[in-house]
Design a protein around this motif. Structure first.
Motif, PDB file in Angstrom:
ATOM      1  N   SER A 114       4.612   0.052  10.989  1.00 17.59           N
ATOM      2  CA  SER A 114       3.137   0.288  10.597  1.00 17.59           C
ATOM      3  C   SER A 114       2.296   1.419   9.527  1.00 17.59           C
ATOM      4  CB  SER A 114       2.713  -0.094  11.975  1.00 17.59           C
ATOM      5  OG  SER A 114       3.482  -0.951  12.766  1.00 17.59           O
ATOM      6  N   TYR A 115       2.748   2.681  10.157  1.00 18.45           N
ATOM      7  CA  TYR A 115       1.995   3.962   9.606  1.00 18.45           C
ATOM      8  C   TYR A 115       2.237   3.756   8.433  1.00 18.45           C
ATOM      9  CZ  TYR A 115       1.372   5.646  14.473  1.00 18.45           C
ATOM     10  OH  TYR A 115       0.501   6.012  15.461  1.00 18.45           O
ATOM     11  N   LEU A 116       3.782   3.153   7.871  1.00 22.34           N
ATOM     12  CA  LEU A 116       3.771   3.750   6.220  1.00 22.34           C
ATOM     13  C   LEU A 116       3.625   2.584   5.565  1.00 22.34           C
ATOM     14  CD1 LEU A 116       7.843   4.502   5.981  1.00 22.34           C
ATOM     15  CD2 LEU A 116       5.888   5.626   5.370  1.00 22.34           C
ATOM     16  N   SER A 117       3.251   1.117   6.023  1.00 23.61           N
ATOM     17  CA  SER A 117       2.285  -0.405   5.367  1.00 23.61           C
ATOM     18  C   SER A 117       0.614   0.472   4.940  1.00 23.61           C
ATOM     19  CB  SER A 117       2.303  -0.937   6.552  1.00 23.61           C
ATOM     20  OG  SER A 117       2.311  -1.142   7.298  1.00 23.61           O
ATOM     21  N   ILE A 118       0.104   0.975   6.582  1.00 23.48           N
ATOM     22  CA  ILE A 118      -1.571   1.395   6.334  1.00 23.48           C
ATOM     23  C   ILE A 118      -1.226   2.425   5.155  1.00 23.48           C
ATOM     24  CG2 ILE A 118      -2.749   2.467   7.722  1.00 23.48           C
ATOM     25  CD1 ILE A 118      -1.774   1.197  10.073  1.00 23.48           C
ATOM     26  N   PHE A 119       0.081   3.228   5.146  1.00 23.71           N
ATOM     27  CA  PHE A 119       0.041   4.395   4.366  1.00 23.71           C
ATOM     28  C   PHE A 119      -0.209   3.795   3.089  1.00 23.71           C
ATOM     29  CE2 PHE A 119       1.732   7.204   1.326  1.00 23.71           C
ATOM     30  CZ  PHE A 119       0.883   7.917   1.207  1.00 23.71           C
ATOM     31  N   TYR A 120       1.044   3.062   2.477  1.00 20.91           N
ATOM     32  CA  TYR A 120       0.539   2.185   1.502  1.00 20.91           C
ATOM     33  C   TYR A 120      -0.951   1.388   1.049  1.00 20.91           C
ATOM     34  CZ  TYR A 120       5.128   3.930   0.414  1.00 20.91           C
ATOM     35  OH  TYR A 120       6.276   5.254   0.418  1.00 20.91           O
ATOM     36  N   VAL A 121      -1.120   0.886   1.926  1.00 22.29           N
ATOM     37  CA  VAL A 121      -1.620   0.203   1.657  1.00 22.29           C
ATOM     38  C   VAL A 121      -3.432   1.057   1.162  1.00 22.29           C
ATOM     39  CG1 VAL A 121      -3.973  -1.640   2.638  1.00 22.29           C
ATOM     40  CG2 VAL A 121      -1.656  -2.536   3.079  1.00 22.29           C
ATOM     41  N   ILE A 122      -3.333   1.910   1.992  1.00 23.11           N
ATOM     42  CA  ILE A 122      -4.386   2.897   1.531  1.00 23.11           C
ATOM     43  C   ILE A 122      -4.113   3.293   0.394  1.00 23.11           C
ATOM     44  CG2 ILE A 122      -5.969   4.816   2.688  1.00 23.11           C
ATOM     45  CD1 ILE A 122      -5.283   3.795   5.485  1.00 23.11           C
ATOM     46  N   VAL A 123      -2.879   3.911  -0.545  1.00 18.15           N
ATOM     47  CA  VAL A 123      -2.832   4.833  -1.227  1.00 18.15           C
ATOM     48  C   VAL A 123      -3.385   3.284  -2.843  1.00 18.15           C
ATOM     49  CG1 VAL A 123      -0.883   5.151  -2.748  1.00 18.15           C
ATOM     50  CG2 VAL A 123      -0.959   6.171  -0.578  1.00 18.15           C
ATOM     51  N   GLY A 124      -3.352   1.769  -2.589  1.00 19.82           N
ATOM     52  CA  GLY A 124      -3.616   1.325  -3.178  1.00 19.82           C
ATOM     53  C   GLY A 124      -4.192   0.419  -3.823  1.00 19.82           C
ATOM     54  N   ILE A 125      -5.514   0.782  -1.985  1.00 17.19           N
ATOM     55  CA  ILE A 125      -6.698   0.205  -2.388  1.00 17.19           C
ATOM     56  C   ILE A 125      -7.991   1.528  -2.855  1.00 17.19           C
ATOM     57  CG2 ILE A 125      -9.049  -0.173  -1.148  1.00 17.19           C
ATOM     58  CD1 ILE A 125      -7.035  -1.626   0.708  1.00 17.19           C
ATOM     59  N   GLY A 126      -7.080   2.589  -2.621  1.00 16.74           N
ATOM     60  CA  GLY A 126      -7.504   4.053  -3.269  1.00 16.74           C
ATOM     61  C   GLY A 126      -7.314   3.829  -4.795  1.00 16.74           C
ATOM     62  N   THR A 127      -6.243   3.976  -5.528  1.00 19.39           N
ATOM     63  CA  THR A 127      -5.756   3.254  -6.917  1.00 19.39           C
ATOM     64  C   THR A 127      -6.935   3.131  -7.512  1.00 19.39           C
ATOM     65  OG1 THR A 127      -4.160   4.053  -6.571  1.00 19.39           O
ATOM     66  CG2 THR A 127      -4.174   3.279  -8.767  1.00 19.39           C
ATOM     67  N   ALA A 128      -7.070   1.356  -7.134  1.00 17.62           N
ATOM     68  CA  ALA A 128      -7.742   0.334  -7.424  1.00 17.62           C
ATOM     69  C   ALA A 128      -9.111   0.720  -7.471  1.00 17.62           C
ATOM     70  CB  ALA A 128      -7.415  -0.914  -6.170  1.00 17.62           C
ATOM     71  N   ILE A 129      -9.498   1.368  -6.401  1.00 15.41           N
ATOM     72  CA  ILE A 129     -10.895   1.571  -6.631  1.00 15.41           C
ATOM     73  C   ILE A 129     -11.328   3.457  -7.393  1.00 15.41           C
ATOM     74  CG2 ILE A 129     -12.880   3.473  -5.444  1.00 15.41           C
ATOM     75  CD1 ILE A 129     -12.044   1.153  -2.572  1.00 15.41           C
ATOM     76  N   GLY A 130      -9.877   3.878  -7.701  1.00 17.21           N
ATOM     77  CA  GLY A 130     -10.318   4.507  -8.848  1.00 17.21           C
ATOM     78  C   GLY A 130     -10.444   4.541 -10.584  1.00 17.21           C
ATOM     79  N   PHE A 131      -8.812   2.853 -10.864  1.00 16.47           N
ATOM     80  CA  PHE A 131      -9.960   2.773 -11.134  1.00 16.47           C
ATOM     81  C   PHE A 131     -10.898   2.419 -11.684  1.00 16.47           C
ATOM     82  CE2 PHE A 131      -5.280   2.593 -11.872  1.00 16.47           C
ATOM     83  CZ  PHE A 131      -5.179   3.603 -13.107  1.00 16.47           C
ATOM     84  N   LEU A 132     -11.965   1.495 -11.065  1.00 15.00           N
ATOM     85  CA  LEU A 132     -13.004   0.984 -11.091  1.00 15.00           C
ATOM     86  C   LEU A 132     -14.121   1.995 -11.512  1.00 15.00           C
ATOM     87  CD1 LEU A 132     -12.960  -1.989  -8.070  1.00 15.00           C
ATOM     88  CD2 LEU A 132     -12.177  -2.281 -10.589  1.00 15.00           C
ATOM     89  N   PHE A 133     -13.824   2.346 -10.348  1.00 10.29           N
ATOM     90  CA  PHE A 133     -15.120   4.100 -10.113  1.00 10.29           C
ATOM     91  C   PHE A 133     -14.598   4.728 -12.593  1.00 10.29           C
ATOM     92  CE2 PHE A 133     -17.251   7.962  -9.792  1.00 10.29           C
ATOM     93  CZ  PHE A 133     -17.552   7.594  -8.868  1.00 10.29           C
ATOM     94  N   ALA A 134     -13.918   4.702 -12.817  1.00 16.23           N
ATOM     95  CA  ALA A 134     -13.232   5.505 -13.610  1.00 16.23           C
ATOM     96  C   ALA A 134     -13.345   4.600 -14.857  1.00 16.23           C
ATOM     97  CB  ALA A 134     -11.495   5.740 -14.276  1.00 16.23           C
ATOM     98  N   SER A 135     -13.510   3.111 -15.009  1.00 15.79           N
ATOM     99  CA  SER A 135     -14.449   2.373 -16.070  1.00 15.79           C
ATOM    100  C   SER A 135     -15.713   2.586 -15.770  1.00 15.79           C
ATOM    101  CB  SER A 135     -13.773   0.826 -15.458  1.00 15.79           C
ATOM    102  OG  SER A 135     -14.175   0.272 -14.865  1.00 15.79           O
ATOM    103  N   PHE A 136     -16.442   3.007 -14.989  1.00 17.86           N
ATOM    104  CA  PHE A 136     -17.859   2.837 -14.821  1.00 17.86           C
ATOM    105  C   PHE A 136     -18.132   4.526 -15.498  1.00 17.86           C
ATOM    106  CE2 PHE A 136     -21.623   5.163 -12.253  1.00 17.86           C
ATOM    107  CZ  PHE A 136     -22.279   3.551 -12.681  1.00 17.86           C
ATOM    108  N   THR A 137     -17.687   5.101 -15.016  1.00 18.39           N
ATOM    109  CA  THR A 137     -18.487   6.817 -15.315  1.00 18.39           C
ATOM    110  C   THR A 137     -17.746   6.599 -16.986  1.00 18.39           C
ATOM    111  OG1 THR A 137     -16.181   7.571 -14.497  1.00 18.39           O
ATOM    112  CG2 THR A 137     -17.606   7.579 -13.211  1.00 18.39           C
ATOM    113  N   LEU A 138     -16.652   6.028 -17.339  1.00 13.57           N
ATOM    114  CA  LEU A 138     -16.186   6.522 -18.586  1.00 13.57           C
ATOM    115  C   LEU A 138     -17.572   5.640 -19.601  1.00 13.57           C
ATOM    116  CD1 LEU A 138     -12.298   6.857 -18.603  1.00 13.57           C
ATOM    117  CD2 LEU A 138     -14.504   8.282 -18.876  1.00 13.57           C
ATOM    118  N   SER A 139     -17.584   4.313 -18.780  1.00 11.86           N
ATOM    119  CA  SER A 139     -18.797   4.282 -19.580  1.00 11.86           C
ATOM    120  C   SER A 139     -20.025   4.491 -20.278  1.00 11.86           C
ATOM    121  CB  SER A 139     -19.256   2.327 -19.605  1.00 11.86           C
ATOM    122  OG  SER A 139     -19.792   2.872 -17.790  1.00 11.86           O
TER     123      SER A 139
END
Length: 86
Positions: free
Chosen positions: A4-29
């Motif tokens: 359970s801890y590992l699955s929660i960790f990997y979900v948070i890592v995936g969501i964080g990466t997606a948010i990072g890409f979205l934020f980078a696309s905003f700031t790079l514009s």
């Protein structure tokens, strides 16, 4: 509990990466100097330089806000036997 801890960790890592890409696309514009807009460049041009550094300030602000409550905890557990006998 470990799966359970590992699955929660990997979900948070995936969501964080997606948010990072979205934020980078905003700031790079945004142009690297936010107060000045270049007259001969568009965000689609190859010579466009985005304001990548804005993300560093925003993320460091969030980390500072997140770490501030952590500084209010005790350095050690006051209920451990080594601190009770002192």
């Amino acid at each position: 509990f470990l799966p359970s801890y590992l699955s929660i960790f990997y979900v948070i890592v995936g969501i964080g990466t997606a948010i990072g890409f979205l934020f980078a696309s905003f700031t790079l514009s945004i142009w690297v100097d936010p107060g000045v807009e270049p007259s001969n460049l568009e965000p689609e041009d190859d010579n466009w330089v985005g304001a990548w550094w804005i993300a560093w300030f925003v993320v460091s602000g969030f980390l500072f806000l997140w770490a501030t409550p952590m500084l209010m905890f005790h350095r050690g557990n006051p209920h451990t036997p080594s601190t009770i006998t002192e």
